[in-house]
Scaffold this active site. Structure first.
Site, PDB file in Angstrom:
ATOM      1  N   TRP A 186     -18.873  66.722  49.107  1.00  0.00           N
ATOM      2  CA  TRP A 186     -18.765  66.781  47.415  1.00  0.00           C
ATOM      3  C   TRP A 186     -18.043  65.535  46.914  1.00  0.00           C
ATOM      4  O   TRP A 186     -17.121  65.312  47.477  1.00  0.00           O
ATOM      5  CB  TRP A 186     -18.057  67.840  46.858  1.00  0.00           C
ATOM      6  CG  TRP A 186     -18.046  67.893  45.135  1.00  0.00           C
ATOM      7  CD1 TRP A 186     -18.971  67.891  44.338  1.00  0.00           C
ATOM      8  CD2 TRP A 186     -16.950  67.432  44.394  1.00  0.00           C
ATOM      9  NE1 TRP A 186     -18.409  67.791  43.185  1.00  0.00           N
ATOM     10  CE2 TRP A 186     -17.365  67.489  43.265  1.00  0.00           C
ATOM     11  CE3 TRP A 186     -15.571  67.227  44.998  1.00  0.00           C
ATOM     12  CZ2 TRP A 186     -16.449  66.735  42.037  1.00  0.00           C
ATOM     13  CZ3 TRP A 186     -14.718  66.668  43.803  1.00  0.00           C
ATOM     14  CH2 TRP A 186     -14.978  66.773  42.568  1.00  0.00           C
TER      15      TRP A 186
ATOM     16  N   GLU B 291     -22.990  69.265  48.233  1.00  0.00           N
ATOM     17  CA  GLU B 291     -22.804  70.102  46.932  1.00  0.00           C
ATOM     18  C   GLU B 291     -22.942  69.345  45.728  1.00  0.00           C
ATOM     19  O   GLU B 291     -22.592  68.335  45.487  1.00  0.00           O
ATOM     20  CB  GLU B 291     -21.096  70.512  46.995  1.00  0.00           C
ATOM     21  CG  GLU B 291     -20.982  71.309  45.846  1.00  0.00           C
ATOM     22  CD  GLU B 291     -19.253  71.805  45.688  1.00  0.00           C
ATOM     23  OE1 GLU B 291     -18.338  71.411  46.632  1.00  0.00           O
ATOM     24  OE2 GLU B 291     -19.091  72.717  44.896  1.00  0.00           O
TER      25      GLU B 291
ATOM     26  N   LYS C 173     -23.492  69.099  41.374  1.00  0.00           N
ATOM     27  CA  LYS C 173     -22.613  69.462  40.282  1.00  0.00           C
ATOM     28  C   LYS C 173     -23.220  68.903  38.776  1.00  0.00           C
ATOM     29  O   LYS C 173     -24.019  67.842  38.881  1.00  0.00           O
ATOM     30  CB  LYS C 173     -21.322  68.968  40.367  1.00  0.00           C
ATOM     31  CG  LYS C 173     -20.096  69.360  39.288  1.00  0.00           C
ATOM     32  CD  LYS C 173     -18.871  69.078  39.962  1.00  0.00           C
ATOM     33  CE  LYS C 173     -17.675  69.099  38.561  1.00  0.00           C
ATOM     34  NZ  LYS C 173     -16.324  69.230  39.181  1.00  0.00           N
TER      35      LYS C 173
ATOM     36  N   ASP D 285     -22.336  75.991  44.056  1.00  0.00           N
ATOM     37  CA  ASP D 285     -20.969  76.405  43.484  1.00  0.00           C
ATOM     38  C   ASP D 285     -21.399  76.839  42.348  1.00  0.00           C
ATOM     39  O   ASP D 285     -21.854  75.991  41.388  1.00  0.00           O
ATOM     40  CB  ASP D 285     -20.042  75.183  43.285  1.00  0.00           C
ATOM     41  CG  ASP D 285     -18.654  75.359  42.880  1.00  0.00           C
ATOM     42  OD1 ASP D 285     -18.651  76.195  41.660  1.00  0.00           O
ATOM     43  OD2 ASP D 285     -17.536  74.938  43.328  1.00  0.00           O
TER      44      ASP D 285
ATOM     45  N   HIS E 207     -21.227  75.080  38.766  1.00  0.00           N
ATOM     46  CA  HIS E 207     -21.840  73.663  38.697  1.00  0.00           C
ATOM     47  C   HIS E 207     -22.948  73.739  38.000  1.00  0.00           C
ATOM     48  O   HIS E 207     -23.853  72.875  38.376  1.00  0.00           O
ATOM     49  CB  HIS E 207     -21.816  73.031  40.183  1.00  0.00           C
ATOM     50  CG  HIS E 207     -20.385  72.898  40.559  1.00  0.00           C
ATOM     51  ND1 HIS E 207     -20.332  72.064  41.801  1.00  0.00           N
ATOM     52  CD2 HIS E 207     -19.321  73.082  40.217  1.00  0.00           C
ATOM     53  CE1 HIS E 207     -19.024  71.755  41.959  1.00  0.00           C
ATOM     54  NE2 HIS E 207     -18.432  72.429  41.024  1.00  0.00           N
TER      55      HIS E 207
ATOM     56  N   HIS F 199     -20.161  78.021  47.310  1.00  0.00           N
ATOM     57  CA  HIS F 199     -18.713  78.157  46.831  1.00  0.00           C
ATOM     58  C   HIS F 199     -18.707  79.243  45.599  1.00  0.00           C
ATOM     59  O   HIS F 199     -19.377  78.953  44.689  1.00  0.00           O
ATOM     60  CB  HIS F 199     -18.291  76.879  46.251  1.00  0.00           C
ATOM     61  CG  HIS F 199     -17.771  75.890  47.224  1.00  0.00           C
ATOM     62  ND1 HIS F 199     -17.357  74.550  46.993  1.00  0.00           N
ATOM     63  CD2 HIS F 199     -17.683  75.934  48.597  1.00  0.00           C
ATOM     64  CE1 HIS F 199     -16.880  73.831  47.885  1.00  0.00           C
ATOM     65  NE2 HIS F 199     -17.069  74.599  48.851  1.00  0.00           N
TER      66      HIS F 199
ATOM     67  N   ASP G  56     -16.795  74.735  34.178  1.00  0.00           N
ATOM     68  CA  ASP G  56     -16.328  74.539  35.523  1.00  0.00           C
ATOM     69  C   ASP G  56     -14.868  74.818  35.682  1.00  0.00           C
ATOM     70  O   ASP G  56     -14.378  74.144  36.327  1.00  0.00           O
ATOM     71  CB  ASP G  56     -17.071  73.672  36.504  1.00  0.00           C
ATOM     72  CG  ASP G  56     -16.551  73.476  37.804  1.00  0.00           C
ATOM     73  OD1 ASP G  56     -16.567  74.661  38.298  1.00  0.00           O
ATOM     74  OD2 ASP G  56     -16.346  72.635  38.302  1.00  0.00           O
TER      75      ASP G  56
ATOM     76  N   ASP H 297     -12.970  76.800  37.159  1.00  0.00           N
ATOM     77  CA  ASP H 297     -12.462  77.493  38.566  1.00  0.00           C
ATOM     78  C   ASP H 297     -11.311  78.500  38.338  1.00  0.00           C
ATOM     79  O   ASP H 297     -10.270  78.335  38.941  1.00  0.00           O
ATOM     80  CB  ASP H 297     -11.825  76.270  39.368  1.00  0.00           C
ATOM     81  CG  ASP H 297     -12.970  75.375  39.988  1.00  0.00           C
ATOM     82  OD1 ASP H 297     -13.963  75.987  40.633  1.00  0.00           O
ATOM     83  OD2 ASP H 297     -13.292  74.240  39.464  1.00  0.00           O
TER      84      ASP H 297
ATOM     85  N   ASP I 215     -13.747  78.711  45.996  1.00  0.00           N
ATOM     86  CA  ASP I 215     -13.385  77.523  45.657  1.00  0.00           C
ATOM     87  C   ASP I 215     -12.900  77.777  43.969  1.00  0.00           C
ATOM     88  O   ASP I 215     -13.534  77.877  43.113  1.00  0.00           O
ATOM     89  CB  ASP I 215     -14.683  76.639  45.682  1.00  0.00           C
ATOM     90  CG  ASP I 215     -14.099  75.163  45.002  1.00  0.00           C
ATOM     91  OD1 ASP I 215     -12.855  74.810  44.989  1.00  0.00           O
ATOM     92  OD2 ASP I 215     -14.836  74.290  44.773  1.00  0.00           O
TER      93      ASP I 215
HETATM   94  C1  RNT Z   1     -15.501  70.552  42.514  1.00  0.00           C
HETATM   95  C2  RNT Z   1     -15.879  71.050  43.669  1.00  0.00           C
HETATM   96  C3  RNT Z   1     -15.469  70.995  44.840  1.00  0.00           C
HETATM   97  C4  RNT Z   1     -13.922  71.025  44.617  1.00  0.00           C
HETATM   98  C5  RNT Z   1     -13.275  71.213  46.108  1.00  0.00           C
HETATM   99  C6  RNT Z   1     -11.539  70.934  46.098  1.00  0.00           C
HETATM  100  O1  RNT Z   1     -16.013  70.720  41.454  1.00  0.00           O
HETATM  101  O2  RNT Z   1     -16.352  72.294  43.485  1.00  0.00           O
HETATM  102  O3  RNT Z   1     -15.967  71.641  45.813  1.00  0.00           O
HETATM  103  O4  RNT Z   1     -13.631  72.173  44.013  1.00  0.00           O
HETATM  104  O5  RNT Z   1     -13.737  70.377  47.145  1.00  0.00           O
HETATM  105 ZN    ZN Z   2     -17.029  73.747  44.988  1.00  0.00          ZN
END
Ligand code: RNT
Ligand code: ZN
Length: 419
Positions: free
Chosen positions: A184, A225, A227, A259, A262, A286, A294, A296, A326
């Protein structure tokens, strides 16, 4: 009533619906969920003093964050003791552990810099996953790494990616468990770009070069990955959904990684899982919780988390989906953040495994939609809690109500003493 007595009564309720809770728990215990090391120190790592960059952000300054490898491993150990079932550890390259006076930049990383992680995982019988770190570093020029127009910048990050393939192979060989290696980058633009394809072509060629590093496909599982946007790169990201999905589809052995933070807010990864499983032998996830963006946040047992677990289970894809968490919350006790998030996903898996999926599917296939709706609502209130408590007891971990007490004790004895 004891947990075992409650379980016995719940087992009967589920049994009437054709669900074997003993079998469900036996299965649950074997599903690996990868725990991300970066929750413990707000995504900083050990190889730089700078801030977190790359369009991701932690907020909060709850005391007690891990400052050294020893502290991080000790905190992870505490979290692990609170989490039932099978775990893997997800390591980021910026968490290289150097000897006194030693340093290697990202393009020069070697397996030996991760020996402590291997020892930690092996002692606990766990596998390791890995991530090259394409952020928080001064070779990120104007927000770009693998897609940079500067060949020197690209070269540095390609070498980093290749080094990470070698480290992933080392992880898999040492632990005997395949290593998922996720690519990523936060590459993108804050404002309207003048060239959208150029950076993506450079990104594509760079990942291809990374993947040209020899590795054993049964041991290393490279992923890409996607986004939709990041902080400071709101207008364009090189690794968009279409880009990464197409990349994975066109490069055998490369997995798409989704993820769930994303995507556009009304898109759901739970629906994308069965779509991708029609084509890809294996995919990676993720699992996170975005609140309005996003963000987290710590994973909780919310609807989409349950739905993601349900899809994996009813597609009979527990062996085809690599599950990693994640998220990063710096505003609360970080050990609790790990434990609550991991347990939430395991609860979701437990619920999915205890759902009469075949019965429900049959109702759908016979177009008995009224009954299907009524049944799906009834299933929501089945005594899942009794099954979960019994599972925790059997695994020798705290139940949900004693979790906080254990965390608090560790905070008082260990975390609060960190200046
Ligand atoms: C970022 C991605 C990625 C990170 C990690 C730390 O938006 O989700 O996966 O969160 O690599
Ligand atoms: Zn991620």
């Amino acid at each position: 009533m004891t947990a075992a007595e409650r379980y016995a009564s719940a087992k009967e309720v589920f049994g009437k619906l054709g669900v074997d809770t003993d079998a469900a728990l036996a299965k649950l215990k074997e599903v690996p969920v990868s725990m991300h090391c970066w929750q413990g120190d707000d995504v900083i790592g050990f190889d730089h003093d700078g801030p977190l960059t790359g369009g991701i952000q932690t907020t909060g300054n709850y005391p007690g964050k891990a400052r050294t490898p020893e502290e991080l491993l000790s905190d992870m150990d505490k979290a692990i003791s609170l989490i039932p079932g099978k775990k893997k550890i997800n390591v980021h390259a910026c968490y290289a552990i150097f000897e006194e006076g030693e340093f290697a930049d990202r393009d020069k990383l070697e397996p030996k810099h991760f020996k402590k992680w291997v020892e930690f995982a092996k002692e606990r019988g766990m596998g390791l996953d890995f991530n090259p770190t394409f952020f928080s570093h001064d070779m990120i020029k104007d927000g770009q790494s693998l897609s940079s127009p500067d060949p020197e910048v690209r070269r540095f990050w390609i070498e980093h990616g290749k080094a990470c393939i070698r480290i992933s192979q080392y992880f898999a060989e040492e632990t005997g468990i395949p290593c998922v290696m996720n690519i990523w980058t936060g590459d993108g633009f804050k404002d309207v770009p003048a060239d959208r394809m150029g950076p993506r072509m450079r990104y594509k060629e760079a990942i291809e070069e990374i993947l040209s590093e020899p590795y054993d496909r049964t041991k290393v599982k490279p992923c890409v990955e996607s986004k939709v946007f990041g902080i400071g790169v709101e207008s364009y990201t090189a690794g968009s959904a279409e880009f990464t999905l197409s990349f994975a589809a066109m490069h055998e052995g490369c997995l798409p990684l989704m993820d769930n933070g994303h995507y556009h807010p009304t898109e759901v990864v739970s629906d994308k899982i069965p779509a991708l499983l029609c084509f890809f032998p294996e995919i990676a996830l993720h699992v996170t919780r975005g609140v309005r963006w996003d963000s987290d946040h710590v994973l909780l047992l919310d609807d989409e988390t349950k739905e993601i677990a349900k899809e994996i289970v009813r597609c009979d894809a527990l062996g085809r989906v690599y599950i990693a968490l994640d998220y990063f919350d710096a505003s609360i006790n970080r050990v609790s953040a790990w434990a609550v998030g991991m347990r939430s996903f395991q609860k979701a898996l437990m619920m999915a495994l205890c759902t009469p999926n075949e019965k429900l599917q049959k109702l759908q296939d016979e177009s008995r939609f009224t009954e299907l709706m009524a049944m799906q609502e009834a299933v929501k209130l089945l005594p899942f809690g009794d099954v979960w408590n019994y599972y925790c007891e059997r695994c020798g971990v705290a139940d949900d109500f004693s979790l906080f007490g254990e965390v608090k004790e560790y905070e008082d004895e260990v975390l609060s003493k960190r200046a």
